[in-house]
Design a protein around this motif. Structure first.
Motif, PDB file in Angstrom:
ATOM      1  N   MET A 107       0.917  -1.238   0.037  1.00  0.00           N
ATOM      2  CA  MET A 107       0.185   0.018   0.008  1.00  0.00           C
ATOM      3  C   MET A 107       0.845   1.175   0.122  1.00  0.00           C
ATOM      4  SD  MET A 107      -2.981   0.890   2.797  1.00  0.00           S
ATOM      5  CE  MET A 107      -3.703  -0.942   3.109  1.00  0.00           C
ATOM      6  N   THR A 108       0.567   2.307  -0.827  1.00  0.00           N
ATOM      7  CA  THR A 108       1.441   3.221  -0.967  1.00  0.00           C
ATOM      8  C   THR A 108       0.801   4.513  -0.414  1.00  0.00           C
ATOM      9  OG1 THR A 108       1.854   2.749  -3.324  1.00  0.00           O
ATOM     10  CG2 THR A 108       2.501   4.999  -2.529  1.00  0.00           C
ATOM     11  N   LEU A 109       1.506   5.147   0.708  1.00  0.00           N
ATOM     12  CA  LEU A 109       1.112   6.323   1.272  1.00  0.00           C
ATOM     13  C   LEU A 109       1.604   7.675   0.581  1.00  0.00           C
ATOM     14  CD1 LEU A 109      -0.025   7.560   4.079  1.00  0.00           C
ATOM     15  CD2 LEU A 109       2.287   7.381   4.868  1.00  0.00           C
ATOM     16  N   THR A 110       0.833   8.479   0.255  1.00  0.00           N
ATOM     17  CA  THR A 110       1.224   9.720  -0.249  1.00  0.00           C
ATOM     18  C   THR A 110       0.855  10.871   0.742  1.00  0.00           C
ATOM     19  OG1 THR A 110       0.408   9.120  -2.437  1.00  0.00           O
ATOM     20  CG2 THR A 110       1.046  11.125  -2.296  1.00  0.00           C
ATOM     21  N   ILE A 111       1.976  11.602   1.017  1.00  0.00           N
ATOM     22  CA  ILE A 111       1.795  12.642   2.235  1.00  0.00           C
ATOM     23  C   ILE A 111       1.690  14.034   1.610  1.00  0.00           C
ATOM     24  CG2 ILE A 111       2.716  13.644   4.208  1.00  0.00           C
ATOM     25  CD1 ILE A 111       3.738  10.872   4.909  1.00  0.00           C
ATOM     26  N   ARG A 112       0.806  14.938   1.896  1.00  0.00           N
ATOM     27  CA  ARG A 112       0.636  16.086   1.493  1.00  0.00           C
ATOM     28  C   ARG A 112       0.951  17.016   2.716  1.00  0.00           C
ATOM     29  NH1 ARG A 112      -2.175  20.640  -0.575  1.00  0.00           N
ATOM     30  NH2 ARG A 112      -4.155  19.790   0.258  1.00  0.00           N
ATOM     31  N   GLU A 113       1.770  17.787   2.687  1.00  0.00           N
ATOM     32  CA  GLU A 113       1.928  18.662   3.804  1.00  0.00           C
ATOM     33  C   GLU A 113       1.195  20.240   3.673  1.00  0.00           C
ATOM     34  OE1 GLU A 113       6.221  18.817   4.632  1.00  0.00           O
ATOM     35  OE2 GLU A 113       6.251  17.079   5.621  1.00  0.00           O
ATOM     36  N   THR A 114       0.522  20.316   4.590  1.00  0.00           N
ATOM     37  CA  THR A 114      -0.515  21.527   4.276  1.00  0.00           C
ATOM     38  C   THR A 114       0.021  22.734   5.012  1.00  0.00           C
ATOM     39  OG1 THR A 114      -1.852  20.852   6.391  1.00  0.00           O
ATOM     40  CG2 THR A 114      -2.530  20.268   4.072  1.00  0.00           C
ATOM     41  N   PRO A 115      -0.394  23.869   4.892  1.00  0.00           N
ATOM     42  CA  PRO A 115       0.168  25.421   5.636  1.00  0.00           C
ATOM     43  C   PRO A 115      -0.761  25.336   6.791  1.00  0.00           C
ATOM     44  CG  PRO A 115      -1.214  25.849   3.811  1.00  0.00           C
ATOM     45  CD  PRO A 115      -1.231  24.183   3.547  1.00  0.00           C
ATOM     46  N   LEU A 116      -0.049  26.112   7.617  1.00  0.00           N
ATOM     47  CA  LEU A 116      -0.783  26.775   9.133  1.00  0.00           C
ATOM     48  C   LEU A 116      -1.677  28.051   8.735  1.00  0.00           C
ATOM     49  CD1 LEU A 116      -1.302  26.261  11.837  1.00  0.00           C
ATOM     50  CD2 LEU A 116       0.889  26.942  12.379  1.00  0.00           C
ATOM     51  N   VAL A 117      -2.776  27.920   8.610  1.00  0.00           N
ATOM     52  CA  VAL A 117      -3.513  29.053   8.299  1.00  0.00           C
ATOM     53  C   VAL A 117      -4.371  29.361   9.478  1.00  0.00           C
ATOM     54  CG1 VAL A 117      -5.452  30.072   6.918  1.00  0.00           C
ATOM     55  CG2 VAL A 117      -3.732  28.237   6.124  1.00  0.00           C
ATOM     56  N   VAL A 118      -4.245  30.903   9.744  1.00  0.00           N
ATOM     57  CA  VAL A 118      -5.159  31.529  11.202  1.00  0.00           C
ATOM     58  C   VAL A 118      -6.208  32.366  10.563  1.00  0.00           C
ATOM     59  CG1 VAL A 118      -3.310  31.089  12.676  1.00  0.00           C
ATOM     60  CG2 VAL A 118      -3.432  33.200  11.511  1.00  0.00           C
ATOM     61  N   HIS A 119      -7.220  32.291  11.154  1.00  0.00           N
ATOM     62  CA  HIS A 119      -8.192  33.352  11.007  1.00  0.00           C
ATOM     63  C   HIS A 119      -8.486  34.384  12.093  1.00  0.00           C
ATOM     64  CE1 HIS A 119     -12.158  35.211  10.018  1.00  0.00           C
ATOM     65  NE2 HIS A 119     -12.621  35.065  11.117  1.00  0.00           N
ATOM     66  N   CYS A 120      -8.274  35.623  11.747  1.00  0.00           N
ATOM     67  CA  CYS A 120      -8.009  36.734  12.763  1.00  0.00           C
ATOM     68  C   CYS A 120      -9.436  37.079  13.223  1.00  0.00           C
ATOM     69  CB  CYS A 120      -7.402  37.977  12.112  1.00  0.00           C
ATOM     70  SG  CYS A 120      -7.235  39.148  13.272  1.00  0.00           S
ATOM     71  N   LEU A 121      -9.630  37.091  14.602  1.00  0.00           N
ATOM     72  CA  LEU A 121     -11.109  37.250  15.175  1.00  0.00           C
ATOM     73  C   LEU A 121     -11.134  38.876  15.254  1.00  0.00           C
ATOM     74  CD1 LEU A 121     -10.843  34.340  17.618  1.00  0.00           C
ATOM     75  CD2 LEU A 121     -12.459  34.594  15.689  1.00  0.00           C
ATOM     76  N   GLN A 122     -10.111  39.554  15.126  1.00  0.00           N
ATOM     77  CA  GLN A 122     -10.184  41.097  15.206  1.00  0.00           C
ATOM     78  C   GLN A 122     -10.511  41.509  13.857  1.00  0.00           C
ATOM     79  OE1 GLN A 122      -8.901  41.773  18.432  1.00  0.00           O
ATOM     80  NE2 GLN A 122     -10.208  43.423  18.028  1.00  0.00           N
TER      81      GLN A 122
END
Lengths: 119, 228
Positions: free
Chosen positions: A60-75
């Motif tokens: 079984m092959t594992l493909t990993i995609r690294e995702t960015p860190l995204v924040v939502h500003c509540l201000q």
């Protein structure tokens, strides 16, 4: 190192999904891993290879995609990608932010070898 | 052979998280305020709990679950004060909810106002495991250095309170409380910082007051009238 325990859980879930979808053998698993997921991609890969070799007959092959860190500003309500673990809005500088992406270790998709069935 | 791709888009921890959320609601209904204590090994989790028990005496009903790879040593230290169960992980680097459940089953089946879960000493893995706690507290001892929050972002991001321990050693080590505080605020803007020296019962009043305040805040939001 807790990658092994999470990878075992991943494979259990993949097997279950395969069974629910007609039981074909899984050829590929695609996952997404964020910087705040608490796991290291390389360790996930090696743990995955090890568990599959021990427990599954077909590879079984594992493909990993690294995702960015995204924040939502509540201000200021803006979303921005941060890359240094400084949880500040890049637009207004507020620290009142919520992580909306980047803490996931998610199964994106699985690819099955279709079993040919005759009705 | 034909192949078929199925889109899943599901976090592998989603079931565990749902189970933890369900358990948390149960704790809330029972009015048990659950605190998950995380830190490096030797930062002073057990010593802080000893000081907490000394300070409160019989004010609150407390129970403790302590996680370690092996031995009953931490449980033995706390047993004179409160009901305690040692959870030995046998090598695992963190506690999981299933182990917490086993420990809970062995505690006296009575009401507790506070349940403290002392996690395995480790600033990495315990960050990813929800133990159904209401509050995660990270301890940082002055001997570890003030640069830790930025180096272990997930642990500090997922904690609401940072307790700086071993304040009596401050004159002897290059630890800057302000620097650690600023660093933790870059990770979590709302981090509440408390300084203690558990061995000499200093700062324990503030620590205990914070716990009482947060417990009261949480349960005043719940509809059920307070029984105590």
């Amino acid at each position: 190192m807790h990658e092994m325990s999470l990878v075992r859980s991943l494979i259990r879930q993949v097997d279950l999904i395969a069974a629910e979808n007609g039981g074909g053998s899984v050829r590929e698993v695609s996952v997404e891993i964020g910087p705040l997921s608490g796991v290291e991609s390389e360790l996930v890969q090696s743990a995955f290879d090890q568990v599959i070799a021990e427990s599954h007959e077909s590879p079984m092959t594992l493909t990993i995609r690294e995702t960015p860190l995204v924040v939502h500003c509540l201000q200021c309500e803006d979303d921005c990608e941060i890359d240094n673990f400084i949880f500040r809005c890049l637009r207004c500088g507020s620290g009142h932010v919520r992580v909306i992406r980047g803490d996931e270790f998610r199964i994106a998709s699985i690819t099955l070898d279709e079993r040919v069935t005759h009705a | 052979m034909p192949e078929r791709t199925i889109v899943i888009n599901r976090d592998i921890q989603s079931e565990r998280r749902a189970a933890a959320e369900h358990r948390r609601q149960e704790f809330t209904r029972q009015k048990t305020f659950v605190v998950n204590l995380v830190s490096s090994p030797g930062a002073g989790k057990t010593t802080l709990l000893e000081a907490t028990c000394r300070y409160w005496k019989d004010r609150w009903k407390i129970a403790v679950l302590v996680g370690d790879l092996a031995t009953q040593r931490d449980a033995d230290r706390l047993r004179p004060f409160v009901p305690v169960q040692q959870l030995t992980t046998g090598g695992a680097c963190h506690l999981e909810l299933s182990l917490v459940e086993k420990g809970l089953a062995k505690l006296p089946q009575e009401h507790f106002d506070f349940l403290f879960i002392e996690n395995v000493g480790n600033l990495v893995c315990p960050a990813s495991h929800d133990l159904a706690e209401h509050l995660r507290v990270v301890l940082l001892s002055t001997t570890e250095g003030d640069d830790k929050p930025g180096k272990y972002p997930k642990m500090f991001r997922t904690s609401e309170v940072m307790v700086i321990t071993k304040m009596d050693l401050l004159p002897h080590v290059p630890f800057d409380v302000d620097r650690a505080t600023v660093d933790s605020h870059l990770i979590r803007d709302s981090m509440e910082v408390i300084t203690v020296c558990s061995l000499h019962d200093e700062g324990i009043h503030n620590w205990c007051q914070m716990l009482e305040r947060r417990r009261e805040q949480l349960f005043s939001e719940v509809d059920v009238p307070c029984s105590t």
